[in-house]
Write a protein that holds these residues in place. Structure first.
Motif, PDB file in Angstrom:
ATOM      1  N   LYS A 294       0.916  -1.264   0.040  1.00 31.59           N
ATOM      2  CA  LYS A 294      -0.082   0.077  -0.062  1.00 31.59           C
ATOM      3  C   LYS A 294       1.009   1.281  -0.146  1.00 31.59           C
ATOM      4  N   LYS A 295       1.969   1.361   1.001  1.00 35.70           N
ATOM      5  CA  LYS A 295       2.986   2.424   0.953  1.00 35.70           C
ATOM      6  C   LYS A 295       3.553   2.611  -0.421  1.00 35.70           C
ATOM      7  N   SER A 296       3.886   1.388  -1.093  1.00 36.83           N
ATOM      8  CA  SER A 296       4.285   1.380  -2.400  1.00 36.83           C
ATOM      9  C   SER A 296       3.598   2.126  -3.362  1.00 36.83           C
ATOM     10  N   VAL A 297       2.363   1.933  -3.426  1.00 39.84           N
ATOM     11  CA  VAL A 297       1.428   2.331  -4.399  1.00 39.84           C
ATOM     12  C   VAL A 297       0.933   3.998  -4.211  1.00 39.84           C
ATOM     13  N   ILE A 298       1.188   4.308  -2.929  1.00 42.24           N
ATOM     14  CA  ILE A 298       0.786   5.661  -2.725  1.00 42.24           C
ATOM     15  C   ILE A 298       1.918   6.366  -3.097  1.00 42.24           C
ATOM     16  N   GLU A 299       3.269   6.133  -3.074  1.00 45.57           N
ATOM     17  CA  GLU A 299       4.256   6.920  -3.098  1.00 45.57           C
ATOM     18  C   GLU A 299       4.852   6.930  -4.668  1.00 45.57           C
ATOM     19  N   THR A 300       4.081   5.941  -5.458  1.00 49.27           N
ATOM     20  CA  THR A 300       4.280   6.011  -6.998  1.00 49.27           C
ATOM     21  C   THR A 300       3.397   6.845  -7.687  1.00 49.27           C
ATOM     22  N   LYS A 301       2.644   7.346  -6.938  1.00 50.13           N
ATOM     23  CA  LYS A 301       1.297   8.166  -7.346  1.00 50.13           C
ATOM     24  C   LYS A 301       1.893   9.704  -7.358  1.00 50.13           C
TER      25      LYS A 301
END
Length: 91
Positions: free
Chosen positions: A84-91
């Protein structure tokens, strides 16, 4: 996530439960890590402190082929948080 040895161990558990070996070695790593995919081995710069090791694993885990079904329940929850943290940071 707090930068403690306990949290580092939990991240390493995700790798080991998926068949990856984690090693800390000396080398000229541009990003602090090296991945040997055929051997399922993750090599991290041994000179990184605990915070650096955790940040490196948080960056690396989403790029790996983690076998979710092989993870313990605790590791599954942590893996989902990391993703989840990875998805948020890639946005």
């Amino acid at each position: 996530m707090k930068f403690t040895q306990s949290n580092l161990d939990k991240l390493e558990d995700i790798l080991s439960e998926s068949g990856y070996t984690t090693r800390y070695e000396r080398g000229t790593f541009q990003s602090g890590w090296c991945l040997l995919e055929q051997k399922r081995m993750v090599v991290l710069n041994k000179f990184l402190d605990t915070e650096g090791r955790i940040n490196t694993l948080l960056e690396l885990i989403p790029q790996l082929q983690i076998e979710f079904d092989k993870l313990t329940h605790e590791s599954q929850k942590l893996y989902e948080e990391v993703m989840k943290k990875s998805v948020i940071e890639t946005k």
